[in-house]
Design a protein around this motif. Structure first.
Motif, short mmCIF file in Angstrom:
data_model
loop_
_atom_site.label_atom_id
_atom_site.label_comp_id
_atom_site.label_asym_id
_atom_site.label_seq_id
_atom_site.Cartn_x
_atom_site.Cartn_y
_atom_site.Cartn_z
N GLU A 138 -4.54 -0.13 -11.85
CA GLU A 138 -5.41 -1.14 -11.25
C GLU A 138 -4.94 -2.55 -11.58
O GLU A 138 -4.95 -3.44 -10.73
CB GLU A 138 -6.86 -0.93 -11.68
CG GLU A 138 -7.51 0.23 -10.98
CD GLU A 138 -9.00 0.33 -11.25
OE1 GLU A 138 -9.66 -0.72 -11.46
OE2 GLU A 138 -9.51 1.46 -11.24
N ALA A 139 -4.51 -2.76 -12.81
CA ALA A 139 -4.00 -4.07 -13.22
C ALA A 139 -2.70 -4.40 -12.48
O ALA A 139 -2.49 -5.54 -12.06
CB ALA A 139 -3.77 -4.11 -14.73
N LEU A 140 -1.84 -3.41 -12.31
CA LEU A 140 -0.59 -3.63 -11.58
C LEU A 140 -0.87 -4.06 -10.15
O LEU A 140 -0.32 -5.06 -9.68
CB LEU A 140 0.25 -2.34 -11.60
CG LEU A 140 1.56 -2.40 -10.83
CD1 LEU A 140 2.57 -3.28 -11.57
CD2 LEU A 140 2.12 -1.00 -10.63
N VAL A 141 -1.74 -3.33 -9.47
CA VAL A 141 -2.06 -3.63 -8.07
C VAL A 141 -2.78 -4.98 -7.96
O VAL A 141 -2.46 -5.79 -7.09
CB VAL A 141 -2.89 -2.50 -7.44
CG1 VAL A 141 -3.39 -2.88 -6.05
CG2 VAL A 141 -2.06 -1.22 -7.38
N ALA A 142 -3.72 -5.24 -8.84
CA ALA A 142 -4.46 -6.51 -8.80
C ALA A 142 -3.55 -7.70 -9.08
O ALA A 142 -3.72 -8.77 -8.50
CB ALA A 142 -5.61 -6.49 -9.81
N GLY A 143 -2.56 -7.50 -9.93
CA GLY A 143 -1.65 -8.58 -10.29
C GLY A 143 -0.66 -8.94 -9.19
O GLY A 143 -0.24 -10.09 -9.09
#
Length: 116
Positions: free
Chosen positions: A55-60
């Motif tokens: 989720e952090a990868l995609v949001a970033g």
């Protein structure tokens, strides 16, 4: 921009990795474990990635990365648009995904021959 051919080149150089065609999709495996999957048009690459970090990868970087399709949410998986990355980033994603599938000994031998 990288292509499906770049994916094939990098993945084919990894110990124990092999290409398979499954329901008209090119997939790369170690044993029975899939660590890469190309979309039918070879514009998107699915790859193994820790569930707790995706989720952090995609949001970033939402222009690059996408969450897996609904049926793949239970797996350690994420997707990337090949048009949004360069060859070095592709290599890093592939090697890290492959690393999740191979025994530690295989990874250690690879790392010894290919220091990061």
């Amino acid at each position: 921009m990288v292509t499906g051919d770049d994916v094939r080149k990098i993945a084919s150089e990894l110990p124990r990795a092999y290409e398979a065609l499954v329901r008209d999709r090119v997939k790369f495996r170690v044993g029975r474990i899939v660590f890469l999957s190309l979309s039918p048009d070879e514009t998107v690459l699915g790859f193994g990635y820790p569930k707790e970090e995706r989720e952090a990868l995609v949001a970033g970087e939402p222009d690059k990365f996408m969450m897996p399709i609904a049926s793949d949410m239970r797996y350690q998986w994420v997707r990337v648009r090949l048009s949004a990355i360069d060859y070095e980033e592709l290599r890093e994603l592939i090697v890290d995904s492959w690393r999740m599938c191979v025994p530690k000994k295989v990874w250690a031998e690879y790392l010894q021959k290919n220091p990061r």
